[in-house]
Scaffold this motif. Structure first.
Motif, PDB file in Angstrom:
ATOM      1  N   GLN A  30      -1.335 -34.829 -26.304  1.00  0.00           N
ATOM      2  CA  GLN A  30      -2.468 -35.544 -25.725  1.00  0.00           C
ATOM      3  C   GLN A  30      -2.267 -35.718 -24.229  1.00  0.00           C
ATOM      4  O   GLN A  30      -1.140 -35.944 -23.768  1.00  0.00           O
ATOM      5  N   PHE A  36      -3.534 -38.249 -21.157  1.00  0.00           N
ATOM      6  CA  PHE A  36      -4.106 -39.568 -20.927  1.00  0.00           C
ATOM      7  C   PHE A  36      -4.295 -39.781 -19.433  1.00  0.00           C
ATOM      8  O   PHE A  36      -3.600 -39.200 -18.603  1.00  0.00           O
ATOM      9  N   GLN A  85      -4.403 -43.106 -16.675  1.00  0.00           N
ATOM     10  CA  GLN A  85      -4.150 -44.534 -16.514  1.00  0.00           C
ATOM     11  C   GLN A  85      -4.547 -44.950 -15.106  1.00  0.00           C
ATOM     12  O   GLN A  85      -4.014 -44.440 -14.124  1.00  0.00           O
ATOM     13  N   LEU A 115      -4.095 -46.958 -21.130  1.00  0.00           N
ATOM     14  CA  LEU A 115      -4.297 -45.514 -21.068  1.00  0.00           C
ATOM     15  C   LEU A 115      -5.595 -45.136 -21.765  1.00  0.00           C
ATOM     16  O   LEU A 115      -5.935 -45.708 -22.794  1.00  0.00           O
ATOM     17  N   LEU A 141      -0.868 -38.776 -17.765  1.00  0.00           N
ATOM     18  CA  LEU A 141       0.316 -38.688 -18.616  1.00  0.00           C
ATOM     19  C   LEU A 141       0.047 -37.734 -19.766  1.00  0.00           C
ATOM     20  O   LEU A 141      -1.044 -37.706 -20.328  1.00  0.00           O
ATOM     21  N   LEU A 149       4.425 -41.070 -30.418  1.00  0.00           N
ATOM     22  CA  LEU A 149       4.238 -40.188 -29.271  1.00  0.00           C
ATOM     23  C   LEU A 149       5.374 -40.376 -28.287  1.00  0.00           C
ATOM     24  O   LEU A 149       5.820 -41.496 -28.047  1.00  0.00           O
ATOM     25  N   THR A 150       5.833 -39.273 -27.725  1.00  0.00           N
ATOM     26  CA  THR A 150       6.797 -39.304 -26.643  1.00  0.00           C
ATOM     27  C   THR A 150       6.060 -38.926 -25.367  1.00  0.00           C
ATOM     28  O   THR A 150       5.433 -37.866 -25.304  1.00  0.00           O
ATOM     29  N   PHE A 151       6.164 -39.791 -24.354  1.00  0.00           N
ATOM     30  CA  PHE A 151       5.407 -39.637 -23.126  1.00  0.00           C
ATOM     31  C   PHE A 151       6.249 -39.073 -21.995  1.00  0.00           C
ATOM     32  O   PHE A 151       7.455 -39.337 -21.902  1.00  0.00           O
ATOM     33  N   GLY A 152       5.589 -38.340 -21.097  1.00  0.00           N
ATOM     34  CA  GLY A 152       6.159 -38.058 -19.802  1.00  0.00           C
ATOM     35  C   GLY A 152       5.954 -39.257 -18.891  1.00  0.00           C
ATOM     36  O   GLY A 152       5.271 -40.219 -19.260  1.00  0.00           O
ATOM     37  N   LYS A 153       6.552 -39.200 -17.689  1.00  0.00           N
ATOM     38  CA  LYS A 153       6.433 -40.327 -16.768  1.00  0.00           C
ATOM     39  C   LYS A 153       5.136 -40.298 -15.980  1.00  0.00           C
ATOM     40  O   LYS A 153       4.831 -41.254 -15.260  1.00  0.00           O
ATOM     41  N   TYR A 193       0.670 -48.999 -32.591  1.00  0.00           N
ATOM     42  CA  TYR A 193       1.894 -48.753 -31.830  1.00  0.00           C
ATOM     43  C   TYR A 193       2.084 -49.851 -30.776  1.00  0.00           C
ATOM     44  O   TYR A 193       1.112 -50.362 -30.217  1.00  0.00           O
ATOM     45  N   TYR A 213       4.226 -50.075 -27.105  1.00  0.00           N
ATOM     46  CA  TYR A 213       4.999 -49.378 -26.086  1.00  0.00           C
ATOM     47  C   TYR A 213       5.305 -50.364 -24.965  1.00  0.00           C
ATOM     48  O   TYR A 213       4.602 -51.368 -24.783  1.00  0.00           O
ATOM     49  N   GLY A 266       8.080 -47.572 -12.531  1.00  0.00           N
ATOM     50  CA  GLY A 266       8.785 -46.325 -12.263  1.00  0.00           C
ATOM     51  C   GLY A 266       9.299 -45.617 -13.494  1.00  0.00           C
ATOM     52  O   GLY A 266       9.881 -44.542 -13.388  1.00  0.00           O
ATOM     53  N   GLN A 267       9.069 -46.198 -14.662  1.00  0.00           N
ATOM     54  CA  GLN A 267       9.532 -45.585 -15.907  1.00  0.00           C
ATOM     55  C   GLN A 267       8.348 -45.088 -16.717  1.00  0.00           C
ATOM     56  O   GLN A 267       7.206 -45.480 -16.496  1.00  0.00           O
ATOM     57  N   GLY A 268       8.617 -44.238 -17.648  1.00  0.00           N
ATOM     58  CA  GLY A 268       7.584 -43.790 -18.569  1.00  0.00           C
ATOM     59  C   GLY A 268       7.329 -44.826 -19.630  1.00  0.00           C
ATOM     60  O   GLY A 268       7.876 -45.924 -19.603  1.00  0.00           O
ATOM     61  N   LEU A 269       6.487 -44.486 -20.574  1.00  0.00           N
ATOM     62  CA  LEU A 269       6.228 -45.382 -21.688  1.00  0.00           C
ATOM     63  C   LEU A 269       7.355 -45.285 -22.703  1.00  0.00           C
ATOM     64  O   LEU A 269       7.690 -44.205 -23.172  1.00  0.00           O
ATOM     65  N   LEU A 301       2.219 -52.502 -23.943  1.00  0.00           N
ATOM     66  CA  LEU A 301       0.968 -51.863 -24.325  1.00  0.00           C
ATOM     67  C   LEU A 301       0.888 -51.671 -25.829  1.00  0.00           C
ATOM     68  O   LEU A 301       1.858 -51.269 -26.463  1.00  0.00           O
ATOM     69  N   LEU A 328      -5.123 -41.746 -29.590  1.00  0.00           N
ATOM     70  CA  LEU A 328      -4.739 -43.145 -29.492  1.00  0.00           C
ATOM     71  C   LEU A 328      -5.668 -43.874 -28.530  1.00  0.00           C
ATOM     72  O   LEU A 328      -6.068 -43.344 -27.497  1.00  0.00           O
ATOM     73  N   PHE A 387      -5.707 -47.322 -26.298  1.00  0.00           N
ATOM     74  CA  PHE A 387      -4.801 -48.331 -25.766  1.00  0.00           C
ATOM     75  C   PHE A 387      -5.546 -49.575 -25.313  1.00  0.00           C
ATOM     76  O   PHE A 387      -6.690 -49.501 -24.838  1.00  0.00           O
ATOM     77  N   GLY A 388      -4.878 -50.719 -25.445  1.00  0.00           N
ATOM     78  CA  GLY A 388      -5.328 -51.930 -24.801  1.00  0.00           C
ATOM     79  C   GLY A 388      -4.903 -51.932 -23.338  1.00  0.00           C
ATOM     80  O   GLY A 388      -4.224 -51.008 -22.884  1.00  0.00           O
TER      81      GLY A 388
END
Lengths: 112, 115
Positions: free
Chosen positions: A34, A36, A38, A44, A89, A100-104, B33, B35, B40-43, B91, B104, B106-107
């Motif tokens: 996916q 997204f 933000q 997202l 993302l 889900l595994t996200f990129g930064k 979910y 998260y 500076g970090q990802g989810l 999140l 998905l 998200f809120g």
């Protein structure tokens, strides 16, 4: 362990330019991918979802492609606008009931 | 229709206090979910509820973190004895059903600041 990488971390382009955002993942056995968007201070918003059996998905000026075997996806944005400025993302899931595994993310700025 | 709702939107707490964060998923969504997103970090995945199955708690960083989902709807994430490193945006997301290719939703998140 699945890892998702998005490079570069930030991108600035002039309005009207067509651009490509890249995403790579280490485990090619994905269920879906996916993209997204933000906006600052917001959650997202899902833009496009590509199932593992698909090669691409399109929505308006956005087109996302998936190459599972090489572990890559691209998000193509046509005729970029200042309103496209946001963080983009990508995320993958490796199973029907997996997280889900996200990129930064890539922070895009489109200059008027 | 209504999206995923999270409350509070902002929470400032003192180190050592407990906090509860609430998530109201979209009606009818069976997958939920949590998260965490740090500057500076990802989810970072925390926990995943899927229908009536046992939740996937593999992302919870310590035993100070716990989450519940009552009646298959509202979820609460509890952080006990908060630490400064817990400061982040938390999140919540939901999707139509587990095992599907549903996107998905998200809120807007809860921004937690531990002083």
């Amino acid at each position: 362990k699945q890892e998702v990488t998005q490079i570069p971390a930030a991108l600035s382009v002039p309005e009207g330019e067509n651009l490509v955002l890249n995403c790579s993942f280490t485990d090619s056995a994905i269920y879906n991918l996916q993209w997204f968007r933000q906006d600052p201070g917001k959650g997202l918003t899902s833009l496009l979802l590509i199932q593992s059996s698909q090669r691409e998905q399109t929505s308006g000026r956005l087109n996302a492609s998936l190459d599972k075997s090489s572990g890559r996806s691209t998000l193509y944005i046509a005729a970029s606008q200042p309103g496209d400025s946001a963080t983009y993302l990508c995320a993958v899931t490796t199973g029907a009931n997996s997280k889900l595994t996200f990129g930064k993310g890539i922070t895009l700025s489109v200059r008027p | 229709g209504a999206g995923v709702s999270q409350s509070p939107s902002n929470k400032v707490t003192e180190k050592g206090k407990d906090v509860e964060l609430r998530c109201d998923p979209i009606s009818g969504h069976t997958a939920l979910y949590w998260y965490r997103q740090s500057l500076g970090q990802g989810l970072e995945f925390l926990i995943y509820f899927q229908g009536n199955s046992a939740p996937d708690k593999s992302g919870l960083p310590s035993d100070r973190f716990s989450a519940e989902r009552t009646g298959g709807s509202v979820s609460t994430l509890t952080i006990q004895r908060t630490q400064q490193e817990d400061s982040a945006v938390y999140l919540c997301a939901s999707s139509r059903r587990e095992g599907s290719n549903s996107p998905l939703h998200f809120g807007n998140g809860t921004r937690l600041t531990v002083t």
